[in-house]
Design an enzyme around this catalytic site. Sequence first.
Site, PDB file in Angstrom:
ATOM      1  N   CYS A 156       3.179  -4.625   6.753  1.00 46.05           N
ATOM      2  CA  CYS A 156       2.829  -4.416   5.348  1.00 46.05           C
ATOM      3  C   CYS A 156       4.056  -4.033   4.528  1.00 46.05           C
ATOM      4  O   CYS A 156       5.115  -3.719   5.078  1.00 46.05           O
ATOM      5  CB  CYS A 156       1.783  -3.309   5.225  1.00 46.05           C
ATOM      6  SG  CYS A 156       0.158  -3.773   5.877  1.00 46.05           S
ATOM      7  N   HIS A 181       0.817  -1.210   0.000  1.00 46.36           N
ATOM      8  CA  HIS A 181       0.000   0.000   0.000  1.00 46.36           C
ATOM      9  C   HIS A 181       0.856   1.267   0.000  1.00 46.36           C
ATOM     10  O   HIS A 181       2.064   1.250   0.272  1.00 46.36           O
ATOM     11  CB  HIS A 181      -0.961   0.012   1.197  1.00 46.36           C
ATOM     12  CG  HIS A 181      -0.310   0.123   2.539  1.00 46.36           C
ATOM     13  ND1 HIS A 181       0.152   1.307   3.055  1.00 46.36           N
ATOM     14  CD2 HIS A 181      -0.068  -0.830   3.483  1.00 46.36           C
ATOM     15  CE1 HIS A 181       0.645   1.098   4.261  1.00 46.36           C
ATOM     16  NE2 HIS A 181       0.530  -0.195   4.544  1.00 46.36           N
TER      17      HIS A 181
END
Length: 401
Positions: free
Chosen positions: A347, A329
């Site tokens: 992440c 992301h």
Amino acid sequence: MRDFRHRLRTPIAGLAVVTAGLLMVSCSSGGGPSSSGPGGGGTSAPATPAPLIKISPAKGAGKVRPDKSVVVTAGNGELEEVTVQADGKTLKGEFDAGHTKWVSKGPLKPSSSYTVSAKATGPGGPAEATSTFTTLKPAQELRITDITPNVKGETVGVGMPIMVRFSRPVGDKKAVEESLEVTAEKPVTGAWRWIDDSLVIYRPAKYWPAHQKVRFAARLEGVRAGKDTYGVKNYATPMKIGAAWISSVDTRSHTMVVRKDGKVVQKMPISAGKATTREYTTTNGIHLTMERGNPVTMISPGKKEGDPGYYKEIVDHAVRISNSGEYVHSAPWSVGSQGRANVSHGCVNARPDQAKWFYDNFHRGDIVKIVGTNRALEWNNGWGYWQLPFKQWKKGSALDA
């Protein structure tokens, strides 16, 4: 003298009559069989019988199990034609080598009325027979409630599995699995694996060859899936495999390299999990892109506001790669660390423009392979199915290896 002659004539005349009678019998019996036509005294030869057609299930039978076969036989002749129909659809079947027997292929449709028509021929002439029967209504119906992927017009990646969810637990997994079929323009070896009693997943031994169409079909109608349980509907769906998009993430060099059909199309500096805890450690292994969102709200799992380590972040252009909260992301706040250090909660952080590029180009089922950490992706974490060697994967099949 007169009296004597008179008495003598009577026996002689009687003898003549008897002799004539004997001659008549001899004449009629010594010439062999005679014609049965007018004036003939002989007996007809027995006629050759016409073919005898037998049909099972019996005429008028009700509540016939869908997993039973229709069998048609012919005595004193050969079957020429057999037609079995229900609801306008014809049931397939096969003749034996002598054309004296026909057996249906595949299960019958539940809750249906069948008509059987048969024709035969033989030395005794032709014969025809018809019959009807009805199949039972299942006490429990088995349907498919979800097939993934099944979005019209979608193109998926070379790692995409086929996931099938049933409406109830499957008792006879072997029978149901035998009804499932995967055909590809570029065939590969693959196998189903039962995740639980209601979910079965298909995966090739190696990634799908790129740029092709794959078709999934479930010939579930009439399949006995357990006690008093039968499939009641067939299913089919196409799957389009696109280019081979494979992204390689190295948490040690803080880089992500994206290849399309083997050619490098993007190099991205990234920041992975800071690894201060297992929870904040990015998982190693072969991930699949699963879904995307823009934006996505990320909240620390198992923590409430005020707890140490609690966070709530709204992130843009997020592509999920596991069920444990891992995404690729946009992270404008960590641009200074990207390419240099791992500072995320697990992440893969990317620069906003490159995160958007990845978001815009990904397909479900694309490969994201991560190396460099000490936490392995669990095979059942999201779509981590490629974490199992194929030899181990296919042990989850109900069919004999």
